[in-house]
Design a protein around this motif. Structure first.
Motif, short mmCIF file in Angstrom:
data_model
loop_
_atom_site.label_atom_id
_atom_site.label_comp_id
_atom_site.label_asym_id
_atom_site.label_seq_id
_atom_site.Cartn_x
_atom_site.Cartn_y
_atom_site.Cartn_z
N VAL A 91 38.83 18.46 -97.00
CA VAL A 91 37.63 19.22 -97.37
C VAL A 91 36.33 18.45 -97.16
CG1 VAL A 91 38.84 20.73 -98.98
CG2 VAL A 91 37.89 18.56 -99.79
N THR A 92 36.43 17.14 -96.99
CA THR A 92 35.25 16.32 -96.77
C THR A 92 35.44 15.51 -95.50
OG1 THR A 92 34.97 16.12 -99.16
CG2 THR A 92 33.75 14.57 -97.80
N PHE A 93 34.50 15.65 -94.58
CA PHE A 93 34.57 14.91 -93.33
C PHE A 93 33.17 14.80 -92.75
CE2 PHE A 93 35.40 19.36 -92.41
CZ PHE A 93 34.50 19.64 -91.39
N SER A 94 33.01 13.95 -91.78
CA SER A 94 31.75 13.79 -91.06
C SER A 94 32.03 13.91 -89.58
CB SER A 94 31.15 12.41 -91.34
OG SER A 94 30.91 12.24 -92.71
N TYR A 95 30.98 14.30 -88.84
CA TYR A 95 31.14 14.30 -87.40
C TYR A 95 29.81 14.01 -86.72
CZ TYR A 95 29.16 18.93 -86.33
OH TYR A 95 28.33 19.99 -86.16
N LYS A 96 29.91 13.59 -85.48
CA LYS A 96 28.73 13.20 -84.71
C LYS A 96 28.95 13.59 -83.27
CE LYS A 96 25.84 9.20 -83.84
NZ LYS A 96 24.62 9.93 -83.98
N ASN A 97 27.90 14.07 -82.64
CA ASN A 97 27.95 14.32 -81.21
C ASN A 97 27.86 12.99 -80.48
OD1 ASN A 97 27.98 17.19 -81.32
ND2 ASN A 97 25.83 17.15 -81.85
N VAL A 98 28.71 12.81 -79.51
CA VAL A 98 28.74 11.56 -78.73
C VAL A 98 28.90 11.92 -77.25
CG1 VAL A 98 29.68 10.14 -80.60
CG2 VAL A 98 31.24 11.28 -79.04
N ILE A 99 28.68 10.94 -76.41
CA ILE A 99 28.91 11.12 -74.97
C ILE A 99 30.20 10.37 -74.63
CG2 ILE A 99 28.05 10.65 -72.64
CD1 ILE A 99 26.40 12.72 -74.12
N GLY A 100 31.15 11.09 -74.04
CA GLY A 100 32.41 10.49 -73.61
C GLY A 100 32.32 10.13 -72.13
N TYR A 101 32.90 9.02 -71.77
CA TYR A 101 32.89 8.56 -70.37
C TYR A 101 34.32 8.43 -69.86
CZ TYR A 101 27.94 7.53 -70.53
OH TYR A 101 26.59 7.64 -70.62
N ARG A 102 34.48 8.70 -68.58
CA ARG A 102 35.77 8.53 -67.91
C ARG A 102 35.51 7.84 -66.58
NH1 ARG A 102 39.40 10.62 -64.28
NH2 ARG A 102 41.56 10.66 -64.94
N ASP A 103 36.19 6.74 -66.35
CA ASP A 103 36.05 5.98 -65.11
C ASP A 103 36.95 6.60 -64.06
OD1 ASP A 103 35.88 4.17 -63.06
OD2 ASP A 103 36.51 2.44 -64.25
N ASN A 104 36.36 7.14 -63.00
CA ASN A 104 37.12 7.80 -61.94
C ASN A 104 37.40 6.92 -60.73
OD1 ASN A 104 37.34 10.25 -63.28
ND2 ASN A 104 35.40 10.98 -62.50
N THR A 105 37.12 5.66 -60.83
CA THR A 105 37.29 4.80 -59.66
C THR A 105 38.74 4.68 -59.23
OG1 THR A 105 37.36 2.83 -61.08
CG2 THR A 105 35.22 3.43 -60.12
N GLU A 106 39.68 4.93 -60.12
CA GLU A 106 41.10 4.83 -59.78
C GLU A 106 41.67 6.14 -59.24
OE1 GLU A 106 42.81 1.91 -59.91
OE2 GLU A 106 40.88 1.02 -60.46
N ASP A 107 40.90 7.24 -59.34
CA ASP A 107 41.37 8.53 -58.86
C ASP A 107 41.37 8.57 -57.33
OD1 ASP A 107 41.58 9.34 -61.43
OD2 ASP A 107 39.81 10.62 -61.42
#
Length: 101
Positions: free
Chosen positions: A26-42
């Motif tokens: 019933v109690t939580f916190s959240y935050k907007n963040v920027i996620g990164y993904r390294d595509n150099t191995e693709d």
């Protein structure tokens, strides 16, 4: 008491909140963040835009949760993830709290 950490793409925000309610968190916190993904191995064929780092709008939830509620939440999130047709999933981790005040 456990520390629960959830990360996902921003589009899953409402679903995560529903999952937390279902697990009686019933109690939580959240935050907007920027996620990164390294595509150099693709492979070049799968990296359409040929950029090395892709970023996405993501969210980070955290909450102190009773031990008995953790399993309910994991089961619910695993069920959600198995039904997903997208590559993106909800990621959840739990840390033991040795001491809190």
């Amino acid at each position: 008491m456990k520390l629960l950490i959830i990360t996902a793409i921003a589009e899953f925000e409402k679903e995560i909140i529903q999952q937390l309610k279902k697990a009686e968190v019933v109690t939580f916190s959240y935050k907007n963040v920027i996620g990164y993904r390294d595509n150099t191995e693709d492979a070049i064929e799968s990296n359409w835009f040929s950029s090395e780092m892709n970023k996405s709008e993501s969210i980070l939830f955290y909450a102190f949760v009773r031990k008995e509620n953790v399993d309910k939440l994991f089961e619910s999130i695993n069920e959600f993830n198995t039904k997903q047709e997208t590559l993106s999933k909800i990621h959840v981790a739990v840390l033991a709290i040795e001491k809190s005040n």
